[in-house]
Scaffold this active site. Sequence first.
Site, PDB file in Angstrom:
ATOM      1  N   GLY A 195       0.823  -1.229   0.000  1.00 21.42           N
ATOM      2  CA  GLY A 195       0.000   0.000   0.000  1.00 21.42           C
ATOM      3  C   GLY A 195       0.848   1.265   0.000  1.00 21.42           C
TER       4      GLY A 195
ATOM      5  N   GLU B  66      12.114   8.377 -28.176  1.00 13.03           N
ATOM      6  CA  GLU B  66      13.336   8.066 -28.938  1.00 13.03           C
ATOM      7  C   GLU B  66      13.275   6.679 -29.589  1.00 13.03           C
ATOM      8  OE1 GLU B  66      17.004   9.704 -27.805  1.00 13.03           O
ATOM      9  OE2 GLU B  66      16.086  11.328 -26.676  1.00 13.03           O
TER      10      GLU B  66
ATOM     11  N   GLU C 250       8.971  -1.353 -30.055  1.00 12.85           N
ATOM     12  CA  GLU C 250       8.714  -2.016 -31.346  1.00 12.85           C
ATOM     13  C   GLU C 250       9.688  -1.494 -32.402  1.00 12.85           C
ATOM     14  OE1 GLU C 250       6.425  -0.658 -29.291  1.00 12.85           O
ATOM     15  OE2 GLU C 250       5.503  -2.522 -28.603  1.00 12.85           O
TER      16      GLU C 250
END
Length: 379
Positions: A340, A363, A367
């Site tokens: 928590g 930048e 992918e």
Amino acid sequence: MYFELTEEQKMIRQAARDFAQAELKPGVIERDELQKFPAEQIKKLGELGFLGMMVSPVYGGSGMDAISYVLVMEELSKIDASASVVVSVNNSLVCYGLEKYGSEAQKQKYLMPLAKGECIGAFCLSEPEAGSDATSQSTTAIDMGDHYLLNGTKNWITNGGTASTYIVIAQTDAAKKHHGINAFIVEKGMPGFTVGPKENKMGIRGSDTHSLMFTDVKVPKENRIGEDGFGFKFAMSVLDGGRIGIASQALGIASGAYELAKQYAKDRKTFGKPLADHQAIQFKLADMATEIEAARLMCLKAAWLKDHGKPYAHASSMAKLYASEVAMRTATEAVQIHGGYGYVKEYHVERLMRDAKITQIYEGTSEIQRIVISRGLLK
Ligand code: CAA
């Protein structure tokens, strides 16, 4: 192979560590909450020579190596990634590009003050319809003889409101596709150049991210960087080095979150013993530390290649891909270890988790890094 840092590199790392503790830590939660740019801290980083770290002293820089840049980026990012992104963009995307590809006049006029930290720069490639697909530039710069007429919009520009010098990528001849792209130096205050409102972001909230609008901005011919049509290669080339900076930022976010989680695990007791005595937590810490060490070695290797004049694009993409994913995993686990408390602001790890996410996006997304890496493997 030699894994030891030089005495000078150790001193630079210590200076960055001390600066982060003394100057960045106080107020970091408030700056994040209020989206306040760390202006005073950036000024001091400039005075320390951290804004033009790798620039030759001939042009006002500190003449340090890329290894030192990794060390500094890690230390600053452990505490405040909103400040470290300014260091990364100014060093890698602006100063490096001007020093490597700029004319002597451009170096004297623009690089000198940027490297000395007297002002900061911005790199403007992304557009509303051109993020990953960076060749699809809609911003145009029409050759008018002694100047170019610049029109278009740039999005998500780091240092967008605070920079004085902007490197703007624009299409000068659409028929030539990416061979008809150029990079220009644009000054704040040029008529027709407007800064849009600051973005309200998930993370790195202290950093200053804006859209920029250019309407018939007259850019002098001498402000084009390099030969006609060099702009796309210029952008790709500076991003190769930029990705070392962002990889090191991700590394710093990961190691900052890990250090907080380890300390918390020693202090906090559950079921009659410290968290750190539970094997579930020990294994999490072991995985975090192992991945961080691998990310660090990848960042240092990419920097070493750059320092030794060897090709480093492939290594920098690998470092960025891996370190950014380690940052996200480590920061998320650090919140989990804090339970928590990790979900509230005072314990810092929730901010590090939000900050980590951008390292997988800017930048070049994860992918895009996989595209760069796989093309390198298969060519
Ligand atoms: N160095 C020099 N030249 C390069 C290069 C490099 N690393 N990579 C590619 N090029 C050249 C190629 O050789 C090619 O030139 P020729 O046609 O003369 O051979 C040209 O650039 C085009 O290359 P590709 O065919 O590979 O282009 P593509 O359209 O397939 O795209 C890409 C390549 C890698 C996907 C590229 O578009 C890319 O990197 N996209 C992501 C953009 C990005 O990182 N944006 C980040 C914005 S900046 C930012 O985030 C800063 C901030 O605020 C923190």
